[in-house]
Design a protein around this motif. Structure first.
Motif, mmCIF file in Angstrom:
data_model
loop_
_atom_site.group_PDB
_atom_site.id
_atom_site.type_symbol
_atom_site.label_atom_id
_atom_site.label_comp_id
_atom_site.label_asym_id
_atom_site.label_seq_id
_atom_site.Cartn_x
_atom_site.Cartn_y
_atom_site.Cartn_z
ATOM 1 N N SER A 1 7.919 12.030 -3.578
ATOM 2 C CA SER A 1 8.078 10.578 -3.718
ATOM 3 C C SER A 1 6.734 9.895 -3.932
ATOM 4 N N LYS A 2 6.758 8.808 -4.661
ATOM 5 C CA LYS A 2 5.553 8.008 -4.850
ATOM 6 C C LYS A 2 5.450 6.884 -3.827
ATOM 7 N N ARG B 1 0.802 -1.215 0.000
ATOM 8 C CA ARG B 1 0.000 0.000 0.000
ATOM 9 C C ARG B 1 0.838 1.270 0.000
ATOM 10 N N VAL B 2 2.129 1.165 0.272
ATOM 11 C CA VAL B 2 2.978 2.357 0.191
ATOM 12 C C VAL B 2 3.273 2.714 -1.258
ATOM 13 N N LEU B 3 3.004 1.792 -2.182
ATOM 14 C CA LEU B 3 3.236 2.041 -3.605
ATOM 15 C C LEU B 3 2.041 2.769 -4.214
ATOM 16 N N PRO B 4 2.228 3.406 -5.373
ATOM 17 C CA PRO B 4 1.085 4.034 -6.055
ATOM 18 C C PRO B 4 0.038 2.991 -6.426
ATOM 19 N N GLU B 5 -1.197 3.412 -6.593
ATOM 20 C CA GLU B 5 -2.285 2.483 -6.900
ATOM 21 C C GLU B 5 -2.075 1.775 -8.229
ATOM 22 N N GLY C 1 -1.432 11.657 -3.164
ATOM 23 C CA GLY C 1 -1.526 10.357 -3.816
ATOM 24 C C GLY C 1 -1.129 9.178 -2.954
ATOM 25 N N PHE C 2 -1.522 9.175 -1.687
ATOM 26 C CA PHE C 2 -1.208 8.039 -0.821
ATOM 27 C C PHE C 2 -2.487 7.371 -0.341
ATOM 28 N N GLN D 1 7.296 9.980 1.564
ATOM 29 C CA GLN D 1 6.595 11.265 1.631
ATOM 30 C C GLN D 1 6.458 11.713 3.090
ATOM 31 N N MET D 2 5.955 10.802 3.912
ATOM 32 C CA MET D 2 5.736 11.121 5.318
ATOM 33 C C MET D 2 7.035 11.521 5.998
ATOM 34 N N PHE D 3 8.085 10.803 5.725
ATOM 35 C CA PHE D 3 9.392 11.109 6.309
ATOM 36 C C PHE D 3 9.839 12.519 5.933
#
Length: 749
Positions: free
Chosen positions: A662-663, A395-399, A587-588, A668-670
């Protein structure tokens, strides 16, 4: 020591620069090989039960499934003659691959569990051999040969842990290039704005680049002897560029300040190294202490960031202390070369005094100004009250990532997700009655749809079909527990605990592995090591700040305010990434906060907060030691350092905010959390809460018990060196000494 460094820079400047140039070339050549040594993963504790289960399965059963091929059949479904022929051919081709074992196919077993509910999709499960880089290469080779559109009309897509890891690592490499492409030009532009000249702006960038190359070389060496996460390169680039700029900004600003005051180049270099250089060394020690705490964790993912963090801090500091003074000596007054057209000749101190005036305004009414800011930060931190933790998955990857789409299809279209099954191994002989009893009890647990053993498949608490002989040996047994529960959900984690409570069927205890078990173990491991890591951070920071200030109140004040800024930053990203706010913008997919990344952000943000704490406190302490009253010392300290801290914070935050592109959602969160923590600390904490706290504390801000005061008098750090020599000024073409003020304890800023 700092006097000797200054003299080396003055007397052997060109030699120092030649050595630095050669080192840069060598470090760059070695460092570029780091990407071939670094690996993905590293989120699991190697001594945990789930990791030991994986080891036994690898040793005695040749490994577990790490690649899932989802096959879409044309019209007629997977049971049509054309699809069956293609499926059997694909199964044979996969089994013939040299690094592939344990191929299980719907067309080989006709198991309903490997066929979708609508009959248009089927699964092939396999184990691809190899570790780290070798595993990535082997999986990619399989995908290149068998994934995609086939001539027989079948469409093959890849999923499973191996495919997710490959996609994640490839995306990280692409994201790193994009982040650097954004951060470096923006950083250079900001430096031009801050310094107002091309030459001065390039110096911090040079320090940052050397710090990055040196750390890459360090990671290459470490990667040859131990596992190091490839994600450590992200921290290296962001922190190397940011800290290099922070430290160089401090040094260059002090050097230009001395030149503007009429000092000779040599005297300006000496003063800069004695004061700003001393602060850089002390600041680096505090940042390194915070990042070094990451090395206590057994997961090499977190340890890798400790390696990279301590390395990049040390190299940035050494470059700033040794190479930068030599550059300043050679450049001299040419440091102002390439002056920007918008910069006037007389750059007054008005911008610095803004921070001083703000500090005085806060100290006049500390409650009125500080309480609203504190309340706002606490509201921002409030989502932490409902924080939940997880680990990285697809789920950390793009859809649109293929491995994520395959995982979604497994959950939606198949009865039970074999890829997320609990993998149990009993490393001892198990007789048939004991295995039957054990599997029957497992099959009766809530959420379990089937239990696969070597003897039979169990469902609804009873045997329901033939088993897989490959799951059994004379000296060990494997059991797969397949459930309908959402992977990594609270219910799935509860199932792990339920399975582990079922009595063992043999003398050896069953080892429970699989993704959900790894999550349970990871949270437990991190939770057990966090107190030690936090204690190390707090104690080392307290000790360093005490040695620096001679006060026991200042370290406590710094620690509490740092916790407020970090809490606000982590609260905001929890509100975003756990609760799903702004997901459409970035986009997460909302999911529990990644345990390792939260720990990582805490250590990095804490270290950087202490970086700015040292910048500000050093100048305040200088004025305090010279006899200024508390209000004058705080206002004067912030007036002199506010512009430097704010400029450094903006530049450093840009380096981390670049990872917001980042995707990979946890990257992204970091980036967002760390960048936000930096800005909150530089503006709200340093600009408002520090002067308010100092006003409330008054003279008590510098208090220490008598024994500790005497200890500090004997062993404490002094932020200033020997008294300044008279600063020469130019009179005609001759240098003559001019009287300058001599600080009792010159500041490190």
């Amino acid at each position: 020591m700092f006097d000797r460094i200054a003299e080396l820079a003055i007397r052997r400047a060109r030699l120092v620069l030649v050595v630095a140039a050669v080192a840069t070339v060598l470090l760059g050549a070695v460092g570029m090989g780091a990407f071939g040594k670094l690996v993905g993963g590293g989120f699991d504790d190697p001594s945990s039960e789930s990791s030991r289960a994986n080891d036994v399965i690898e040793e005695k059963f040749g490994g577990q499934t790490n690649l899932v091929l989802l096959v879409d059949a044309p019209e007629g479904g997977v049971d049509s003659p054309e699809a069956a022929r293609g499926g059997r051919a694909l199964t044979a081709e996969l089994a013939a691959e040299p690094n592939v074992a344990h191929v299980i196919s719907y067309w080989g077993t006709e198991s309903p569990a490997l066929r979708s509910g609508d009959g248009h999709q089927a699964l092939l499960l396999a184990h691809v051999a190899g570790e780290n880089v070798e595993l990535e290469e082997n999986i990619q080779a399989v995908l290149d040969a068998h994934a995609g559109e086939r001539d027989d009309g079948l469409t093959v897509r890849a999923g499973g842990g191996g495919a997710v890891g490959n996609e994640m690592n490839a995306q990280v490499a692409d994201d790193l290039l994009l982040a650097e492409g954004i951060a470096i030009p923006l950083t250079l532009l900001l430096l031009l704005v801050v310094f107002g000249s091309v030459v001065a702006a390039l110096l911090p960038l040079a320090v940052g680049v050397l710090a990055i190359l040196g750390t890459f070389a360090q990671l290459y060496v470490l990667g040859t002897v131990t596992d190091v996460s490839i994600l450590a390169t992200n921290l290296t680039t962001a922190l190397g560029l940011g800290l290099g700029i922070d430290y160089a900004l401090l040094m260059v600003s002090r050097f230009r300040e001395r030149l503007a005051a009429g000092a000779s180049v040599e005297a300006a270099v000496r003063h800069t190294v004695r004061t700003a250089g001393r602060t850089v060394a002390f600041s680096a020690a505090t940042v390194a202490a915070a990042l070094g705490a990451l090395m206590v964790f057994p997961q090499y993912f977190l340890r890798s960031f400790g390696y990279a963090g301590v390395g990049v801090v040390a190299i940035a500091a050494l470059t700033t202390l040794f190479v930068l003074p030599a550059l300043l000596r050679v450049l001299g007054h040419r440091i102002n070369g390439g002056r920007m057209p918008w910069v006037g000749r007389g750059r007054g101190g008005s911008r610095e005094s803004v921070w001083g005036r703000m500090a005085r305004a806060v100290m006049r009414r500390p409650a009125l100004t500080a309480l609203p800011v504190l309340a706002l930060l606490l509201v921002a931190a409030s989502p932490l009250l409902g924080i939940t933790f997880g680990t990285a998955d697809e789920r950390v990857l793009p859809e649109n990532a293929e491995s994520r789409q395959v995982s979604a299809a497994l959950q939606e279209n198949f009865e039970g997700n074999d890829d997320s099954a609990l993998r149990i191994v009993v490393d001892a002989p198990v007789d048939a009655p004991a295995l039957d009893s054990y599997a029957t009890e497992l099959a009766g647990l809530d959420g379990v749809v089937r239990v696969e053993t070597s003897a039979a498949v169990y469902a609804d608490g009873a045997a329901a079909g033939p088993g897989d002989p490959g799951l059994g040996r004379d000296d060990a047994q494997r059991i797969n527990v397949v459930s309908v529960l959402t992977p990594k959900s609270d219910e799935a984690q509860e199932l792990v605990h339920d399975v582990r409570e079922v009595p063992s069927p043999a003398e050896a205890e069953p080892l429970v592995g699989g993704a959900d078990a790894a999550l349970v173990d990871s949270n437990a491991t991190v939770g057990s090591w966090v107190p030690l890591a936090a204690a190390l951070v707090v104690l080392t920071t307290f000790a360093l700040l005490f040695l620096f200030t001679g006060s026991v109140v200042q370290p406590v004040r710094a620690l509490l305010l740092n916790l407020v800024s970090m809490g606000a930053a982590l609260g905001v990203v929890t509100w975003m990434y756990q609760e799903g706010n702004l997901g459409s913008v970035f986009g997460f997919t909302a999911q529990p906060m990644d345990t390792s990344m939260v720990v990582l952000v805490f250590c990095i943000a804490f270290g950087l907060s202490m970086d700015y704490e040292v910048f500000v406190t050093s100048r305040i302490k200088e004025l305090h030691d010279q006899g200024a009253d508390n209000e004058t010392a705080v206002a004067g300290g912030l007036g002199h350092t506010g512009r430097i801290v704010s400029a450094a914070a903006v530049v450093l935050a840009v380096s981390f905010f670049a990872f917001g592109t980042s995707k990979i959602s946890f990257m992204q969160m970091f980036g967002l959390a760390t960048g936000l923590a930096i800005l909150v600390d530089a503006v709200a904490i340093r600009g408002v809460l520090v002067p308010a706290a100092m006003r409330v504390l008054g003279r008590n801000a510098w208090w220490a018990p008598g024994p500790l005061r005497r200890f500090h008098d004997r062993f404490g750090l002094r932020e200033g060196g020997p008294e300044e020599e008279p600063a020469p000024v130019l009179i005609g073409t001759e240098e003559r000494p001019a009287t300058v003020a001599r600080a009792k304890n010159p500041s490190g800023v």
